[in-house]
Every structure is written in structure tokens, then in C-alpha cells.
Design a protein around this motif. Structure first.
Motif, PDB file in Angstrom:
ATOM      1  N   TYR A  61       0.808  -1.219   0.000  1.00 49.71           N
ATOM      2  CA  TYR A  61       0.000   0.000   0.000  1.00 49.71           C
ATOM      3  C   TYR A  61       0.842   1.269   0.000  1.00 49.71           C
ATOM      4  N   ALA A  62       2.129   1.142  -0.192  1.00 51.33           N
ATOM      5  CA  ALA A  62       3.004   2.312  -0.156  1.00 51.33           C
ATOM      6  C   ALA A  62       2.580   3.363  -1.170  1.00 51.33           C
ATOM      7  N   ALA A  63       2.200   2.929  -2.361  1.00 52.70           N
ATOM      8  CA  ALA A  63       1.807   3.880  -3.399  1.00 52.70           C
ATOM      9  C   ALA A  63       0.529   4.626  -3.028  1.00 52.70           C
ATOM     10  N   VAL A  64      -0.375   3.932  -2.350  1.00 55.09           N
ATOM     11  CA  VAL A  64      -1.615   4.578  -1.911  1.00 55.09           C
ATOM     12  C   VAL A  64      -1.306   5.680  -0.907  1.00 55.09           C
ATOM     13  N   LEU A  65      -0.474   5.374   0.068  1.00 60.53           N
ATOM     14  CA  LEU A  65      -0.158   6.366   1.091  1.00 60.53           C
ATOM     15  C   LEU A  65       0.653   7.528   0.523  1.00 60.53           C
ATOM     16  N   ALA A  66       1.386   7.271  -0.552  1.00 58.45           N
ATOM     17  CA  ALA A  66       2.207   8.315  -1.163  1.00 58.45           C
ATOM     18  C   ALA A  66       1.439   9.142  -2.193  1.00 58.45           C
ATOM     19  N   ASP A  67       0.166   8.869  -2.361  1.00 64.36           N
ATOM     20  CA  ASP A  67      -0.653   9.603  -3.335  1.00 64.36           C
ATOM     21  C   ASP A  67      -0.560  11.106  -3.071  1.00 64.36           C
ATOM     22  N   ALA A  68      -0.115  11.846  -4.060  1.00 64.27           N
ATOM     23  CA  ALA A  68       0.077  13.292  -3.906  1.00 64.27           C
ATOM     24  C   ALA A  68      -1.229  14.028  -3.672  1.00 64.27           C
ATOM     25  N   ASP A  69      -2.374  13.395  -3.963  1.00 64.20           N
ATOM     26  CA  ASP A  69      -3.659  14.047  -3.735  1.00 64.20           C
ATOM     27  C   ASP A  69      -4.061  14.042  -2.264  1.00 64.20           C
ATOM     28  N   ARG A  70      -3.381  13.255  -1.431  1.00 58.07           N
ATOM     29  CA  ARG A  70      -3.723  13.213  -0.010  1.00 58.07           C
ATOM     30  C   ARG A  70      -3.169  14.445   0.694  1.00 58.07           C
ATOM     31  N   PRO A  71      -3.933  15.060   1.589  1.00 57.13           N
ATOM     32  CA  PRO A  71      -3.434  16.231   2.327  1.00 57.13           C
ATOM     33  C   PRO A  71      -2.258  15.868   3.227  1.00 57.13           C
ATOM     34  N   GLU A  72      -1.367  16.819   3.437  1.00 55.20           N
ATOM     35  CA  GLU A  72      -0.225  16.583   4.322  1.00 55.20           C
ATOM     36  C   GLU A  72      -0.669  16.239   5.737  1.00 55.20           C
ATOM     37  N   ALA A  73      -1.779  16.823   6.160  1.00 57.52           N
ATOM     38  CA  ALA A  73      -2.284  16.521   7.505  1.00 57.52           C
ATOM     39  C   ALA A  73      -2.658  15.050   7.637  1.00 57.52           C
ATOM     40  N   ASP A  74      -3.102  14.438   6.547  1.00 61.39           N
ATOM     41  CA  ASP A  74      -3.421  13.009   6.568  1.00 61.39           C
ATOM     42  C   ASP A  74      -2.160  12.165   6.626  1.00 61.39           C
TER      43      ASP A  74
ATOM     44  N   ILE B 246     -19.586   6.349   9.169  1.00 62.84           N
ATOM     45  CA  ILE B 246     -19.361   7.477  10.081  1.00 62.84           C
ATOM     46  C   ILE B 246     -17.954   8.017   9.825  1.00 62.84           C
ATOM     47  N   ILE B 247     -17.834   8.864   8.818  1.00 59.76           N
ATOM     48  CA  ILE B 247     -16.512   9.217   8.303  1.00 59.76           C
ATOM     49  C   ILE B 247     -15.755  10.218   9.156  1.00 59.76           C
ATOM     50  N   GLY B 248     -16.430  10.903  10.092  1.00 59.59           N
ATOM     51  CA  GLY B 248     -15.729  11.914  10.878  1.00 59.59           C
ATOM     52  C   GLY B 248     -15.147  12.974   9.966  1.00 59.59           C
ATOM     53  N   GLY B 249     -13.824  13.142  10.002  1.00 58.66           N
ATOM     54  CA  GLY B 249     -13.172  14.127   9.146  1.00 58.66           C
ATOM     55  C   GLY B 249     -12.837  13.622   7.762  1.00 58.66           C
ATOM     56  N   GLY B 250     -13.086  12.345   7.488  1.00 61.66           N
ATOM     57  CA  GLY B 250     -12.884  11.807   6.145  1.00 61.66           C
ATOM     58  C   GLY B 250     -11.513  11.222   5.880  1.00 61.66           C
ATOM     59  N   TYR B 251     -10.711  11.012   6.917  1.00 60.84           N
ATOM     60  CA  TYR B 251      -9.356  10.476   6.728  1.00 60.84           C
ATOM     61  C   TYR B 251      -9.369   9.162   5.949  1.00 60.84           C
ATOM     62  N   PHE B 252     -10.137   8.185   6.416  1.00 57.94           N
ATOM     63  CA  PHE B 252     -10.151   6.903   5.727  1.00 57.94           C
ATOM     64  C   PHE B 252     -10.904   6.971   4.406  1.00 57.94           C
ATOM     65  N   THR B 253     -11.868   7.860   4.275  1.00 62.90           N
ATOM     66  CA  THR B 253     -12.538   8.037   2.983  1.00 62.90           C
ATOM     67  C   THR B 253     -11.517   8.365   1.908  1.00 62.90           C
ATOM     68  N   ARG B 254     -10.617   9.284   2.214  1.00 65.65           N
ATOM     69  CA  ARG B 254      -9.602   9.684   1.236  1.00 65.65           C
ATOM     70  C   ARG B 254      -8.617   8.552   0.944  1.00 65.65           C
ATOM     71  N   VAL B 255      -8.242   7.785   1.969  1.00 64.43           N
ATOM     72  CA  VAL B 255      -7.355   6.642   1.748  1.00 64.43           C
ATOM     73  C   VAL B 255      -8.030   5.612   0.844  1.00 64.43           C
ATOM     74  N   PHE B 256      -9.284   5.290   1.147  1.00 64.45           N
ATOM     75  CA  PHE B 256      -9.994   4.305   0.346  1.00 64.45           C
ATOM     76  C   PHE B 256     -10.167   4.780  -1.097  1.00 64.45           C
ATOM     77  N   ALA B 257     -10.424   6.057  -1.284  1.00 72.59           N
ATOM     78  CA  ALA B 257     -10.610   6.585  -2.634  1.00 72.59           C
ATOM     79  C   ALA B 257      -9.371   6.357  -3.483  1.00 72.59           C
ATOM     80  N   SER B 258      -8.202   6.505  -2.873  1.00 78.29           N
ATOM     81  CA  SER B 258      -6.960   6.228  -3.584  1.00 78.29           C
ATOM     82  C   SER B 258      -6.779   4.731  -3.806  1.00 78.29           C
ATOM     83  N   ALA B 259      -7.090   3.936  -2.795  1.00 82.93           N
ATOM     84  CA  ALA B 259      -6.837   2.493  -2.869  1.00 82.93           C
ATOM     85  C   ALA B 259      -7.725   1.783  -3.880  1.00 82.93           C
ATOM     86  N   VAL B 260      -8.993   2.173  -4.002  1.00 82.90           N
ATOM     87  CA  VAL B 260      -9.893   1.461  -4.920  1.00 82.90           C
ATOM     88  C   VAL B 260      -9.727   1.920  -6.352  1.00 82.90           C
ATOM     89  N   GLY B 261      -9.192   3.115  -6.542  1.00 77.99           N
ATOM     90  CA  GLY B 261      -8.906   3.608  -7.886  1.00 77.99           C
ATOM     91  C   GLY B 261     -10.136   3.991  -8.690  1.00 77.99           C
TER      92      GLY B 261
END
Length: 250
Positions: A30-43, A71-86
Motif C-alpha cells: 500500500y506504499a503507493a496509496v499512502l504516497a498519493d500526492a492528492d492526499r493532504p499533508e495533515a493526513d 461514520i466518516i468523521g473528518g474523512g481520513y479513511f474516505t480519502r485513503v480508500f478513494a486512492s486504494a480502490v482507484g
């Protein structure tokens, strides 16, 4: 999301026949997912503490899936999943209507999620999540205990678990990460400490028809007394958390 990311992750999870295999257990995939440039630095700054790659591996996340972020809260995992599922996958992000009414930031988070290309939003009441059917995974992090907050009816968790069961395809996964309470603490601590006893979660989800498929201790913290409110400065951000994976029988 950029197709290059999808190809990197897909190469690790597709069998030579081209059919979708189970997602890799090696979190390094999952390294490429976490390195996605579209993810905010705060994430990305939170990835190490949240052990995000290991969580994705435990949840068997892969490209092309349909994933519900419950229950996405601030959406942290939503953004991770969006990258992971493509581009071929879909994320369904649910923010209960009661949460949106309670705090403006929850409304802002679901609006931002809905604007993503492969994310659709749900804003239904907490006792009635409107997930589509045939989903691969429904996931919730640090929020299952909220189903037992005092303002909500006592059967809220049962209704949500039933809705999750109905939404998942046969063999689909329900993954729950939450703040641990002491054994036998009772459901009242969900409201007072924002924690829950792992045994209560297993009992409730099992009653909905799910089978326990796995559990992980990677988020446990032996220094957490399990008796402090999770927002207490002494423990905030460092709570001991359990991780459970349930499967809908095929």
C-alpha cells in the motif's frame, strides 16, 4: 486518481489469470496509496500513528472494490480508500444526519467527500444507513461506540449492523476499529469515555449474522489505562484500540 497508482497496487493483488485475488497481507503493497500526492499533508502525517497500511491490509482493501466508510468523521479513511480502490472502484461515505446537525465540520467533511470523483455521500439518520447492496467492505474507525451514545435509541447498533449485513455481498467484510474499554465495562462507557468493550462488539455483530474472521492487536497500547475519556489530553491520540474483521457468510 492517477492510473499509475492503480497499476502499482493492482500488480500486487492480481493473479496471473487476471482475476482479482484477496488483497495482500503485506502492508508494503500500500506504499503507493499512502504516497498519493492528492492526499493532504495533515493526513500523511497521521499515517504512522494510525498504522494505515497495516489497517488496509487487515481489511483486505484492493483496487476496484466498493467500500463503505461508516461514520466518516473528518474523512481520513474516505480519502485513503478513494486512492486504494482507484478509478474502477467506489467509496460510499456515510455521515449520520445527527452528526451533521451537531457540528458544522461534519457537514463540511461529507460535502468534501461527495466532491471526489469516486466517492458518493450518504447523509441518512444514524439508525438507517442507506448503503447500496453488493458491497465488498464496510469499515468504521473509532466510531462504533457512537451507536450507543445516550441520545440514540437503544436498538441503534442492532439496526446499523443489520443494514451493514444487508448491504454486503456474500463473503463481504465488516471491519471495526475502536477505542478499547476494560472488560465488562458495560455500554454506558460509550457515552462517558467514548470507548467500548471488545466483547460487546463481538456479541452485537455476531447477533447480526456475521462470523468473526480475524482480529489484530497492532493498535493496542499497554500504557493506556482504558479508563480515561479518549479526549483526555493524557491519552488523546494514543488510545489502545482493537481491530476486528467480520465476514458475511457466503
Amino acid at each position: 486518481m492517477r492510473r499509475s497508482l492503480i497499476l502499482v497496487v493492482s500488480a500486487a493483488v492480481l493473479m496471473s489469470t487476471g482475476a482479482m485475488a484477496p488483497a495482500p497481507q503485506d502492508s508494503g503493497a500500500y506504499a503507493a496509496v499512502l504516497a498519493d500526492a492528492d492526499r493532504p499533508e495533515a493526513d500523511t502525517a497521521r499515517d504512522a500513528a494510525r498504522k494505515t497500511a497495516e489497517v488496509l491490509s487487515f481489511a483486505e482493501v484492493g483496487p476496484g472494490q466498493t467500500i463503505g466508510d461508516m461514520i466518516i468523521g473528518g474523512g481520513y479513511f474516505t480519502r485513503v480508500f478513494a486512492s486504494a480502490v482507484g478509478e474502477e472502484g467506489q467509496v460510499v461515505a456515510w455521515q449520520p444526519a445527527e452528526f451533521i446537525a451537531f457540528q458544522a465540520s461534519y457537514g463540511e467533511s461529507i460535502t468534501a467527500a461527495d466532491a471526489m470523483d469516486n466517492v458518493s455521500a450518504i447523509r441518512s439518520p444514524i439508525g438507517a444507513p442507506e448503503f447500496p447492496t453488493g458491497m465488498d467492505l464496510i469499515f468504521t474507525a473509532q466510531n462504533y461506540h457512537d451507536l450507543h451514545l445516550r441520545p440514540f435509541p437503544a436498538d441503534t447498533a442492532a439496526k446499523v449492523n443489520a443494514a451493514v449485513f444487508a448491504a454486503l455481498k456474500p463473503g463481504g467484510l465488516y471491519v471495526i476499529v475502536d477505542h478499547a474499554a476494560t472488560a465488562g465495562a458495560g455500554l454506558d462507557v460509550a457515552d462517558t469515555l467514548h470507548r467500548i468493550d471488545i466483547a460487546d462488539v463481538k456479541r452485537e455483530v455476531g447477533a447480526a449474522g456475521f462470523v468473526l474472521d480475524g482480529e489484530s492487536d497492532i493498535l493496542l497500547n499497554a500504557e493506556d489505562p482504558l479508563t480515561a475519556n479518549v479526549f483526555d489530553p493524557s491519552i488523546r491520540g494514543h488510545t489502545s484500540q482493537f481491530m476486528l474483521r467480520f465476514r458475511k457468510p457466503a
